[in-house]
Design a protein around this motif. Sequence first.
Motif, mmCIF file in Angstrom:
data_model
loop_
_atom_site.group_PDB
_atom_site.id
_atom_site.type_symbol
_atom_site.label_atom_id
_atom_site.label_comp_id
_atom_site.label_asym_id
_atom_site.label_seq_id
_atom_site.Cartn_x
_atom_site.Cartn_y
_atom_site.Cartn_z
ATOM 1 N N ASN A 80 -7.045 -10.183 2.840
ATOM 2 C CA ASN A 80 -5.839 -9.711 2.321
ATOM 3 C C ASN A 80 -4.908 -9.197 3.443
ATOM 4 O OD1 ASN A 80 -3.875 -9.578 0.225
ATOM 5 N ND2 ASN A 80 -4.504 -7.289 0.188
ATOM 6 N N LYS A 81 -3.643 -9.232 3.202
ATOM 7 C CA LYS A 81 -2.637 -8.780 4.105
ATOM 8 C C LYS A 81 -2.502 -9.765 5.413
ATOM 9 C CE LYS A 81 -3.322 -3.811 2.564
ATOM 10 N NZ LYS A 81 -3.339 -2.685 2.970
ATOM 11 N N ILE A 82 -2.490 -10.972 5.147
ATOM 12 C CA ILE A 82 -2.426 -11.788 6.462
ATOM 13 C C ILE A 82 -0.885 -11.603 6.945
ATOM 14 C CG2 ILE A 82 -3.979 -13.525 5.675
ATOM 15 C CD1 ILE A 82 -1.899 -15.260 4.450
ATOM 16 N N ASP A 83 -0.189 -11.093 6.185
ATOM 17 C CA ASP A 83 1.319 -11.000 6.901
ATOM 18 C C ASP A 83 1.276 -9.870 8.065
ATOM 19 O OD1 ASP A 83 0.707 -9.357 4.454
ATOM 20 O OD2 ASP A 83 2.630 -8.336 4.849
ATOM 21 N N LEU A 84 0.347 -8.988 7.867
ATOM 22 C CA LEU A 84 0.168 -8.126 9.010
ATOM 23 C C LEU A 84 -0.638 -8.683 10.213
ATOM 24 C CD1 LEU A 84 -0.055 -5.038 6.544
ATOM 25 C CD2 LEU A 84 2.113 -5.744 7.704
ATOM 26 N N ASP B 276 -1.365 -13.307 1.312
ATOM 27 C CA ASP B 276 -0.635 -11.976 1.307
ATOM 28 C C ASP B 276 -0.144 -11.653 -0.001
ATOM 29 O OD1 ASP B 276 1.705 -10.419 1.235
ATOM 30 O OD2 ASP B 276 3.042 -11.701 2.266
ATOM 31 N N SER B 277 -0.823 -10.674 -0.382
ATOM 32 C CA SER B 277 -0.601 -10.268 -2.142
ATOM 33 C C SER B 277 0.612 -9.738 -2.386
ATOM 34 C CB SER B 277 -1.871 -9.216 -2.601
ATOM 35 O OG SER B 277 -3.125 -9.866 -2.281
ATOM 36 N N THR B 278 1.374 -9.368 -1.285
ATOM 37 C CA THR B 278 2.920 -8.899 -1.673
ATOM 38 C C THR B 278 3.902 -9.976 -1.874
ATOM 39 O OG1 THR B 278 3.167 -8.343 0.750
ATOM 40 C CG2 THR B 278 2.539 -6.418 -0.560
ATOM 41 N N PRO C 9 -11.211 1.170 0.054
ATOM 42 C CA PRO C 9 -10.086 1.388 -0.312
ATOM 43 C C PRO C 9 -9.106 0.879 0.218
ATOM 44 C CG PRO C 9 -11.519 3.395 -0.124
ATOM 45 C CD PRO C 9 -12.028 2.258 0.426
ATOM 46 N N ASN C 10 -7.771 1.142 -0.411
ATOM 47 C CA ASN C 10 -6.428 0.666 0.068
ATOM 48 C C ASN C 10 -6.319 -0.634 0.633
ATOM 49 O OD1 ASN C 10 -3.679 1.703 0.163
ATOM 50 N ND2 ASN C 10 -3.935 2.362 2.184
ATOM 51 N N ILE C 11 -7.069 -1.787 0.214
ATOM 52 C CA ILE C 11 -7.228 -2.940 0.872
ATOM 53 C C ILE C 11 -6.223 -3.866 0.293
ATOM 54 C CG2 ILE C 11 -9.193 -3.750 -0.212
ATOM 55 C CD1 ILE C 11 -10.127 -4.108 2.905
ATOM 56 N N GLY C 12 -5.767 -3.559 -1.044
ATOM 57 C CA GLY C 12 -4.984 -4.240 -1.877
ATOM 58 C C GLY C 12 -5.648 -4.791 -3.039
ATOM 59 N N LYS C 13 -6.592 -4.268 -3.570
ATOM 60 C CA LYS C 13 -7.272 -4.844 -4.747
ATOM 61 C C LYS C 13 -6.340 -5.025 -5.903
ATOM 62 C CE LYS C 13 -10.649 -1.868 -4.284
ATOM 63 N NZ LYS C 13 -10.001 -1.315 -3.208
ATOM 64 N N SER C 14 -5.709 -3.554 -6.064
ATOM 65 C CA SER C 14 -4.754 -3.740 -7.381
ATOM 66 C C SER C 14 -3.430 -4.623 -7.275
ATOM 67 C CB SER C 14 -4.479 -2.153 -7.685
ATOM 68 O OG SER C 14 -5.628 -1.479 -8.050
ATOM 69 N N THR C 15 -2.814 -4.589 -6.087
ATOM 70 C CA THR C 15 -1.819 -5.545 -5.526
ATOM 71 C C THR C 15 -2.156 -6.983 -5.690
ATOM 72 O OG1 THR C 15 -1.217 -3.923 -3.958
ATOM 73 C CG2 THR C 15 0.036 -5.754 -3.645
ATOM 74 N N PHE C 16 -3.486 -7.266 -5.247
ATOM 75 C CA PHE C 16 -4.098 -8.646 -5.399
ATOM 76 C C PHE C 16 -4.086 -9.213 -7.247
ATOM 77 C CE2 PHE C 16 -8.005 -11.058 -6.190
ATOM 78 C CZ PHE C 16 -7.724 -12.252 -5.293
ATOM 79 N N THR D 241 -0.732 0.645 -7.892
ATOM 80 C CA THR D 241 -1.120 0.463 -6.576
ATOM 81 C C THR D 241 -0.423 1.851 -5.702
ATOM 82 O OG1 THR D 241 1.208 -0.723 -5.877
ATOM 83 C CG2 THR D 241 -0.834 -1.947 -6.659
ATOM 84 N N GLY D 242 -0.793 1.718 -4.451
ATOM 85 C CA GLY D 242 -0.130 2.985 -3.686
ATOM 86 C C GLY D 242 -0.609 2.819 -2.238
ATOM 87 N N ALA D 243 0.391 3.435 -1.202
ATOM 88 C CA ALA D 243 -0.011 3.372 0.024
ATOM 89 C C ALA D 243 -0.913 4.194 0.756
ATOM 90 C CB ALA D 243 1.438 3.504 0.817
ATOM 91 N N PRO E 86 -5.269 5.634 0.194
ATOM 92 C CA PRO E 86 -6.540 5.227 -0.475
ATOM 93 C C PRO E 86 -6.964 6.282 -1.466
ATOM 94 C CG PRO E 86 -7.031 6.260 1.813
ATOM 95 C CD PRO E 86 -5.597 6.125 1.620
ATOM 96 N N GLY E 87 -7.609 5.480 -2.533
ATOM 97 C CA GLY E 87 -7.950 6.293 -3.918
ATOM 98 C C GLY E 87 -7.180 6.279 -4.938
ATOM 99 N N ILE E 88 -6.252 5.209 -5.056
ATOM 100 C CA ILE E 88 -5.396 5.191 -6.380
ATOM 101 C C ILE E 88 -6.229 4.782 -7.387
ATOM 102 C CG2 ILE E 88 -3.539 3.977 -7.196
ATOM 103 C CD1 ILE E 88 -2.477 5.717 -5.100
ATOM 104 N N THR E 89 -6.742 3.655 -7.436
ATOM 105 C CA THR E 89 -7.330 3.229 -8.698
ATOM 106 C C THR E 89 -8.886 4.115 -8.922
ATOM 107 O OG1 THR E 89 -6.567 0.933 -8.361
ATOM 108 C CG2 THR E 89 -8.597 1.208 -9.834
ATOM 109 N N ARG E 90 -8.931 4.559 -10.025
ATOM 110 C CA ARG E 90 -9.941 5.653 -10.453
ATOM 111 C C ARG E 90 -11.027 5.008 -11.338
ATOM 112 N NH1 ARG E 90 -9.950 10.693 -7.696
ATOM 113 N NH2 ARG E 90 -8.538 9.991 -5.908
ATOM 114 N N PRO F 59 -12.389 0.730 -8.187
ATOM 115 C CA PRO F 59 -11.813 1.536 -7.333
ATOM 116 C C PRO F 59 -12.475 1.179 -6.020
ATOM 117 C CG PRO F 59 -12.768 2.745 -9.175
ATOM 118 C CD PRO F 59 -13.111 1.293 -9.351
ATOM 119 N N GLY F 60 -11.857 1.392 -4.728
ATOM 120 C CA GLY F 60 -12.320 1.253 -3.508
ATOM 121 C C GLY F 60 -13.409 1.951 -3.152
ATOM 122 N N LEU F 61 -14.353 1.477 -2.472
ATOM 123 C CA LEU F 61 -15.788 2.133 -2.273
ATOM 124 C C LEU F 61 -15.907 2.131 -0.645
ATOM 125 C CD1 LEU F 61 -18.648 0.880 -4.230
ATOM 126 C CD2 LEU F 61 -17.343 3.015 -4.659
#
Length: 278
Positions: free
Chosen positions: A58-62, A86-88, A129-136, A148-150, A152-156, A173-175
């Motif tokens: 994910n995040k191939i745009d970066l 690129d999930s965005t 965490p913060n890898i873009g799972k929820s955005t995906f 989602t959020g910029a 780590p630790g948004i999804t619980r 949640p990110g592990l």
Amino acid sequence: MAINWYPGHMVKAKREIEENMKLVDIVAMLLDARAPFSCRNSDLEKICRRKQLLFVLNKIDLASPDATQYYLSRLRKEGEMVTSIDSTSGKGLTEVIQAIKAAYQPQVEEMLRKGRRIRPARVMVVGVPNIGKSTFLNCLVGKKMAQTGAKPGITRGKQWVRVREDIELMDTPGLMWPKVEAEEQGLKLALLNIVGENAYNEEEVAMYLLKTLQEKSPETLTEKLKVSSPDQSTEELLGEIALRRGHLLKAGALDTGKTCTSLLHDFRKGKLCRISLD
Ligand SMILES: Nc1nc2c(ncn2[C@@H]2O[C@H](COP(=O)(O)OP(=O)(O)OP(=O)(O)O)[C@@H](O)[C@H]2O)c(=O)[nH]1
Ligand SMILES: [Mg+2]
């Protein structure tokens, strides 16, 4: 930089992922395209190997496009199913859907052979965490279902969503794992904002960023950050950037702490350059 960052909610989340594994057909393991090997969580992979695993960069745009191609072919050579997105923006979405269908195909054939009704593929989305799972997940659904959020630790908790008539996704949640021992891996995870900000020293990570730019993208130092020459010590580079950005303390001394924070922020937002770390 060794990292110990394993908040309590992750212990519970890991147990939940394990318990829910029986409900899923495919596990989509997201990796940051800028450092896919550094963000592989072997604890999590062990649990997920019980099902068909599909890696998603994910995040191939970066990331550096050449490096992404190299990582994809390396993982394929290792016998893994892998795709990228690129999930965005949704660039790569068609390939992701195709990859999920291909991963599900053996089970579809089994259902057909047994004369059973073909049910939607159930895909669990996992990763650090913060890898873009929820955005995906939101990208696949086409609307904002998960928060989602910029940081780590948004999804619980877990969340199931119907993506299309033939695919259902479960967000998790990110592990992390209890301790990241390898120095450079820790720096990469911190730089990519995968671990919480209390787990690392910002200055150390910003210096690692400057060193990486010197090695992989000196033009970013001269053109974007406007330093006089990339061939100075990282301390000198930091000082020049602080001066240029007007980061000064009351007494006229340089506020390099502020410069470190702003450099990390700019890098993470993709404002400096597309770069890969692994
Ligand atoms: N540039 C870019 N940013 C992305 C992409 N995917 C996600 N992001 C950003 O990455 C940050 C984290 O996204 P989330 O979807 O909340 O990540 P997560 O994996 O669900 O995080 P946790 O729930 O904390 O584990 C957000 O700021 C997203 O906008 C992508 O493909 N490209
Ligand atoms: Mg999330």
